[in-house]
Scaffold this motif. Sequence first.
Motif, PDB file in Angstrom:
ATOM      1  N   PHE A  72     -99.629  -8.174   9.071  1.00  0.00           N
ATOM      2  CA  PHE A  72    -100.339  -7.368  10.057  1.00  0.00           C
ATOM      3  C   PHE A  72    -100.244  -5.868   9.781  1.00  0.00           C
ATOM      4  N   GLY A  73     -99.730  -5.525   8.602  1.00  0.00           N
ATOM      5  CA  GLY A  73     -99.538  -4.116   8.284  1.00  0.00           C
ATOM      6  C   GLY A  73    -100.813  -3.302   8.251  1.00  0.00           C
ATOM      7  N   GLY A  74    -101.928  -3.920   7.876  1.00  0.00           N
ATOM      8  CA  GLY A  74    -103.182  -3.180   7.799  1.00  0.00           C
ATOM      9  C   GLY A  74    -104.101  -3.397   8.982  1.00  0.00           C
ATOM     10  N   ILE A  75    -103.627  -4.071  10.027  1.00  0.00           N
ATOM     11  CA  ILE A  75    -104.472  -4.346  11.190  1.00  0.00           C
ATOM     12  C   ILE A  75    -104.442  -3.136  12.124  1.00  0.00           C
ATOM     13  N   ASN A  81    -106.777 -11.984  22.580  1.00  0.00           N
ATOM     14  CA  ASN A  81    -106.608 -13.423  22.763  1.00  0.00           C
ATOM     15  C   ASN A  81    -105.653 -14.066  21.772  1.00  0.00           C
ATOM     16  N   PHE A  82    -105.145 -13.350  20.778  1.00  0.00           N
ATOM     17  CA  PHE A  82    -104.048 -13.920  19.994  1.00  0.00           C
ATOM     18  C   PHE A  82    -102.860 -14.146  20.927  1.00  0.00           C
ATOM     19  N   ARG A  83    -102.545 -13.146  21.720  1.00  0.00           N
ATOM     20  CA  ARG A  83    -101.420 -13.244  22.651  1.00  0.00           C
ATOM     21  C   ARG A  83    -101.768 -14.111  23.864  1.00  0.00           C
ATOM     22  N   ALA A  84    -102.935 -13.877  24.459  1.00  0.00           N
ATOM     23  CA  ALA A  84    -103.268 -14.556  25.706  1.00  0.00           C
ATOM     24  C   ALA A  84    -103.590 -16.036  25.509  1.00  0.00           C
ATOM     25  N   ALA A  85    -104.156 -16.381  24.355  1.00  0.00           N
ATOM     26  CA  ALA A  85    -104.566 -17.773  24.133  1.00  0.00           C
ATOM     27  C   ALA A  85    -103.492 -18.613  23.463  1.00  0.00           C
ATOM     28  N   ASP A  86    -102.415 -17.981  23.013  1.00  0.00           N
ATOM     29  CA  ASP A  86    -101.332 -18.725  22.348  1.00  0.00           C
ATOM     30  C   ASP A  86    -100.055 -17.908  22.460  1.00  0.00           C
ATOM     31  N   LEU A  87     -99.543 -17.806  23.673  1.00  0.00           N
ATOM     32  CA  LEU A  87     -98.418 -16.920  23.926  1.00  0.00           C
ATOM     33  C   LEU A  87     -97.187 -17.297  23.119  1.00  0.00           C
ATOM     34  N   ASP A  88     -96.916 -18.590  22.968  1.00  0.00           N
ATOM     35  CA  ASP A  88     -95.743 -19.013  22.194  1.00  0.00           C
ATOM     36  C   ASP A  88     -95.915 -18.690  20.713  1.00  0.00           C
ATOM     37  N   GLY A  89     -97.120 -18.915  20.189  1.00  0.00           N
ATOM     38  CA  GLY A  89     -97.374 -18.576  18.796  1.00  0.00           C
ATOM     39  C   GLY A  89     -97.254 -17.085  18.549  1.00  0.00           C
ATOM     40  N   TYR A  90     -97.793 -16.299  19.469  1.00  0.00           N
ATOM     41  CA  TYR A  90     -97.679 -14.842  19.369  1.00  0.00           C
ATOM     42  C   TYR A  90     -96.219 -14.426  19.388  1.00  0.00           C
ATOM     43  N   GLN A  91     -95.429 -15.034  20.264  1.00  0.00           N
ATOM     44  CA  GLN A  91     -94.022 -14.669  20.381  1.00  0.00           C
ATOM     45  C   GLN A  91     -93.264 -14.980  19.097  1.00  0.00           C
ATOM     46  N   ALA A  92     -93.617 -16.083  18.442  1.00  0.00           N
ATOM     47  CA  ALA A  92     -92.958 -16.430  17.170  1.00  0.00           C
ATOM     48  C   ALA A  92     -93.202 -15.351  16.126  1.00  0.00           C
ATOM     49  N   TYR A  93     -94.408 -14.808  16.091  1.00  0.00           N
ATOM     50  CA  TYR A  93     -94.704 -13.735  15.137  1.00  0.00           C
ATOM     51  C   TYR A  93     -94.136 -12.404  15.605  1.00  0.00           C
ATOM     52  N   LEU A  94     -94.090 -12.190  16.909  1.00  0.00           N
ATOM     53  CA  LEU A  94     -93.490 -10.963  17.422  1.00  0.00           C
ATOM     54  C   LEU A  94     -92.002 -10.899  17.077  1.00  0.00           C
ATOM     55  N   ASP A  95     -91.317 -12.018  17.159  1.00  0.00           N
ATOM     56  CA  ASP A  95     -89.900 -12.060  16.793  1.00  0.00           C
ATOM     57  C   ASP A  95     -89.698 -11.688  15.335  1.00  0.00           C
ATOM     58  N   ARG A  96     -90.628 -12.100  14.499  1.00  0.00           N
ATOM     59  CA  ARG A  96     -90.535 -11.829  13.058  1.00  0.00           C
ATOM     60  C   ARG A  96     -91.061 -10.444  12.686  1.00  0.00           C
ATOM     61  N   PRO A  98     -91.831  -7.278  14.911  1.00  0.00           N
ATOM     62  CA  PRO A  98     -91.859  -6.613  16.226  1.00  0.00           C
ATOM     63  C   PRO A  98     -92.946  -5.553  16.373  1.00  0.00           C
ATOM     64  N   SER A  99     -93.418  -4.994  15.289  1.00  0.00           N
ATOM     65  CA  SER A  99     -94.400  -3.912  15.379  1.00  0.00           C
ATOM     66  C   SER A  99     -95.767  -4.391  15.860  1.00  0.00           C
ATOM     67  N   ILE A 100     -96.025  -5.704  15.872  1.00  0.00           N
ATOM     68  CA  ILE A 100     -97.360  -6.147  16.269  1.00  0.00           C
ATOM     69  C   ILE A 100     -97.645  -5.841  17.732  1.00  0.00           C
ATOM     70  N   ILE A 103     -99.984  -2.853  18.066  1.00  0.00           N
ATOM     71  CA  ILE A 103    -101.353  -2.869  17.555  1.00  0.00           C
ATOM     72  C   ILE A 103    -102.325  -2.767  18.732  1.00  0.00           C
ATOM     73  N   PRO A 104    -103.271  -1.820  18.693  1.00  0.00           N
ATOM     74  CA  PRO A 104    -104.237  -1.689  19.791  1.00  0.00           C
ATOM     75  C   PRO A 104    -105.024  -2.973  19.998  1.00  0.00           C
ATOM     76  N   THR A 105    -105.281  -3.310  21.248  1.00  0.00           N
ATOM     77  CA  THR A 105    -106.026  -4.519  21.584  1.00  0.00           C
ATOM     78  C   THR A 105    -107.252  -4.166  22.422  1.00  0.00           C
ATOM     79  N   PHE A 106    -108.193  -5.091  22.459  1.00  0.00           N
ATOM     80  CA  PHE A 106    -109.360  -4.964  23.328  1.00  0.00           C
ATOM     81  C   PHE A 106    -109.635  -6.334  23.907  1.00  0.00           C
ATOM     82  N   SER A 107    -110.371  -6.388  24.993  1.00  0.00           N
ATOM     83  CA  SER A 107    -110.663  -7.659  25.641  1.00  0.00           C
ATOM     84  C   SER A 107    -111.434  -8.564  24.695  1.00  0.00           C
ATOM     85  N   SER A 108    -111.044  -9.817  24.660  1.00  0.00           N
ATOM     86  CA  SER A 108    -111.714 -10.781  23.792  1.00  0.00           C
ATOM     87  C   SER A 108    -112.807 -11.544  24.527  1.00  0.00           C
TER      88      SER A 108
END
Length: 383
Positions: A72-75, A81-96, A98-100, A103-108
Amino acid sequence: MSAQRYTRRDVLTRLLAGGALLASPSLRAGTANVIEDIAGRRVTLGQPIKQLLLGDGPLAYVMALLKPEDPFGGIVGWGDNFRAADLDGYQAYLDRFPSIDRIPTFSSRTVDSIGTELAISLEPDVLIMNLSSKPAAESSGLMTRLTQAGVPVVFVDFRTRMFGNTARSILILGELLGRQAQAQSFLEFRQTQIDRVSTALQSLQHRPTVMIERAAGLYDDCCLSYGDGNFGELVAAAGGDNLGTRFLHGTFGTLHPEQVIESDPDIVLVTGANWALYSPTGDWVNLGPGADPEQGQARLRRLMKRPAYRSLSAVQEGRVHAIWHPFYDNPYYFIALQRIAKWLHPERFRTLDPDATFDELHQRFLPVSYQPGYWLSLSGVSP
């Protein structure tokens, strides 16, 4: 007379002021590259591609696949909806990584939420969008405005035609990111896993009827489903007869409860994920990395008490299953193909282990460890 150079912010100022619009294939210096996207459009891009704007959050799954060391370095921005549609999956990547969280978000929820102003202010080298968003992006004028502002748009597809468009989409993104070898290695693994199902089904005589409910419990009414695309395509490839294909025209639609009752399908399959940010009190089945199967089974039992299901023989005999909803728009869908095929034809797939396949995918290609929790059965026992 020397040519005047403009930054994207200069262009934005002109856009907002209603002045002349400057058309440019890329506002960043570098070698031009022309690629053909999944929509058949020839898109001119500057090189190298360093900053990407993801029009849909789940495209993050592809970034993790192609750039596991720094996905996610270049995002510079993505749909929420990465976070909202798969909160557990997002959390797994957030743990690995943390900088994500920064990343600026917009409504999906709508394509227009990306907005020309936002897209330019984030200064992406390219905006990547799903093919399913193309009609809305064109009809809203977003595509025209982005082209005039010098923001290239590339379409990919992991949703509408999974089997037809995934390989080409992976190759497109591999080229954009300079990860052609990683893309090819993944596609070889993917095809091997698909072949394990298709080869075993070559002499298939009977196809059980499958009722698929999309996002069961996320909404009050029943029954969102799939036609001949997406999960409907997966069920067909897994040796099933998708009920939605009989009644729906297109990829998505809604079946009336009476249609479900009258059809009395052999198997019921619902999709779920951690949708706590969408519907905190809903009866959706929480699926994803590390999900609690007992909690999921309790919710699945409640869902099967609704009028469309409670009289079905599949419910009474325990032929009800739930599977991770985000399989429907990411390149890992062949894992779902294996799991569904094993539910539909347990005798043909006694030695097939979808958990082991998913674990191998994580070990070979992804930067996070595999955690079970992506599917479950009403009976608590899956073949």
